[in-house]
Design a protein around this motif. Structure first.
Motif, mmCIF file in Angstrom:
data_model
loop_
_atom_site.group_PDB
_atom_site.id
_atom_site.type_symbol
_atom_site.label_atom_id
_atom_site.label_comp_id
_atom_site.label_asym_id
_atom_site.label_seq_id
_atom_site.Cartn_x
_atom_site.Cartn_y
_atom_site.Cartn_z
ATOM 1 N N GLY A 1 -78.797 34.053 165.646
ATOM 2 C CA GLY A 1 -78.366 33.689 166.694
ATOM 3 C C GLY A 1 -77.747 34.039 167.460
ATOM 4 O O GLY A 1 -76.414 35.072 167.371
ATOM 5 N N VAL B 1 -75.894 35.361 176.283
ATOM 6 C CA VAL B 1 -76.419 36.459 176.035
ATOM 7 C C VAL B 1 -76.231 37.399 177.048
ATOM 8 O O VAL B 1 -76.042 39.159 176.693
ATOM 9 C CB VAL B 1 -78.017 36.175 176.144
ATOM 10 C CG1 VAL B 1 -78.852 37.320 176.457
ATOM 11 C CG2 VAL B 1 -78.809 35.394 174.934
ATOM 12 N N ILE C 1 -85.140 37.500 176.518
ATOM 13 C CA ILE C 1 -84.383 37.381 175.234
ATOM 14 C C ILE C 1 -84.206 35.854 174.475
ATOM 15 O O ILE C 1 -83.783 35.134 175.590
ATOM 16 C CB ILE C 1 -83.026 37.687 174.493
ATOM 17 C CG1 ILE C 1 -82.684 39.900 174.648
ATOM 18 C CG2 ILE C 1 -82.430 37.463 173.320
ATOM 19 C CD1 ILE C 1 -81.607 39.641 175.076
ATOM 20 N N SER D 1 -82.972 33.492 172.707
ATOM 21 C CA SER D 1 -81.972 32.643 171.240
ATOM 22 C C SER D 1 -81.212 31.587 171.156
ATOM 23 O O SER D 1 -81.183 31.119 172.478
ATOM 24 C CB SER D 1 -81.124 33.853 171.686
ATOM 25 O OG SER D 1 -80.548 34.151 169.845
ATOM 26 N N THR E 1 -83.545 34.717 167.347
ATOM 27 C CA THR E 1 -83.850 35.211 168.905
ATOM 28 C C THR E 1 -85.046 36.136 168.135
ATOM 29 O O THR E 1 -86.105 36.580 167.212
ATOM 30 C CB THR E 1 -83.103 36.889 168.367
ATOM 31 O OG1 THR E 1 -81.063 35.976 168.391
ATOM 32 C CG2 THR E 1 -82.844 37.423 169.741
#
Ligand SMILES: Nc1ncnc2c1ncn2[C@@H]1O[C@H](COP(=O)(O)OP(=O)(O)O)[C@@H](O)[C@H]1O
Ligand SMILES: [Mg+2]
Lengths: 111, 141
Positions: free
Chosen positions: B82, B86, B124, B126, B132
């Motif tokens: 993960g 981000v 995204i 995650s 992810t």
């Protein structure tokens, strides 16, 4: 520019894959993400990377050919992948700088 | 075109050297389907970067590509570590890749920025310790 013209004047050997007739532009660099976004279709890509990822990037970007500089050779697995995917691999003992300088000079002449 | 076309790939996390195979296959399919060089280029770059990330950061995963009349969707799913931050990971040049991975030419920290640049939509999802899922879409019109 015609690849045959380049190969007459610059010490570049044909290693594998079909030799394309011509190319249009050059990119030099080894970081794959950079090459991925900067190598344009029909470019020559000059690198010293020798692993199979070179073949994937050359294939995805539709580079005319890869020139391996400083006399490096592809690892056997990469050479096999290049053969299988019909990627043209060239090799030269010149450094990346020398290749850029000499190809750049030739391109400037023909313009 | 009618029914969307779907392609599924298992992306091996063991072999760094042959990474990118799924992207190369998708590109071949798109060429057969007659897509423009521009679309092929954008899909290739976006998918390649996502595929590579699964290999080098997450020990592999799956890739699902759906080609419909209006868009090409790429979903990359892994059960890796993960991404904790981000926003930080999205910054150009940010990379946690180690030296042996860098030696192969990876780790420029340009993967996620490239995915954003060459897709029309990037999401995204995650969770640290869980995995992810990256979803990208490229519009066809
Ligand atoms: N699928 C993933 N699983 C875990 N971490 C990831 C994943 N994708 C990206 N990352 C993290 O985000 C960072 C930035 O990714 P990216 O921009 O592709 O650069 P690079 O792959 O060159 O490190 C990576 O270094 C990694 O820490
Ligand atoms: Mg990456």
């Amino acid at each position: 520019m015609l690849l045959a013209d380049l190969m007459k004047r610059i010490p570049v050997k044909h290693i594998s894959g079909d030799l394309p007739e011509s190319f249009d532009g050059v990119y030099a660099g080894d970081l794959l993400s950079r090459a991925m976004s900067h190598v344009k279709a029909d470019n020559l890509w000059i690198t010293i990377m020798t692993n199979t990822n070179v073949v994937a990037v050359a294939s995805l970007t539709e580079a005319a050919a890869v020139i391996l500089a400083e006399g490096v050779t592809l690892i056997p697995e990469a050479a096999a992948a290049a053969e299988e995917n019909g990627i043209c691999i060239l090799s030269s003992d010149l450094s990346v700088y020398e290749l850029c300088r000499d190809i750049g000079a030739m391109c400037a002449e023909t313009e | 075109m009618g029914e969307p076309l779907k392609f599924h790939f298992e992306v091996d996390g063991e072999n760094f050297s042959s990474a990118g195979e799924a992207s190369v296959m998708v590109k071949k399919k798109l060429r057969q389907l007659g897509f423009s060089p521009e679309i092929m280029r954008r899909v290739s770059i976006a998918m390649y970067e996502g595929e590579i990330n699964m290999v080098i950061h997450a020990d592999g995963g799956t890739a699902d590509v759906t080609v419909s009349d209006t868009e090409i969707e790429i979903v990359l799913k892994d059960k890796g570590p993960g991404i904790a931050d981000v926003e930080r990971a999205m910054q150009e040049g940010y990379s946690t890749a180690c030296d042996n991975i860098r030696a192969l030419g990876f780790g420029a920290g340009m993967g996620l920025p490239n995915m954003k640049k060459y897709s029309d939509y990037l999401h995204i999802d995650s969770e640290v310790g869980v995995g992810t899922t990256v979803t990208m879409r490229i519009n066809l019109n």
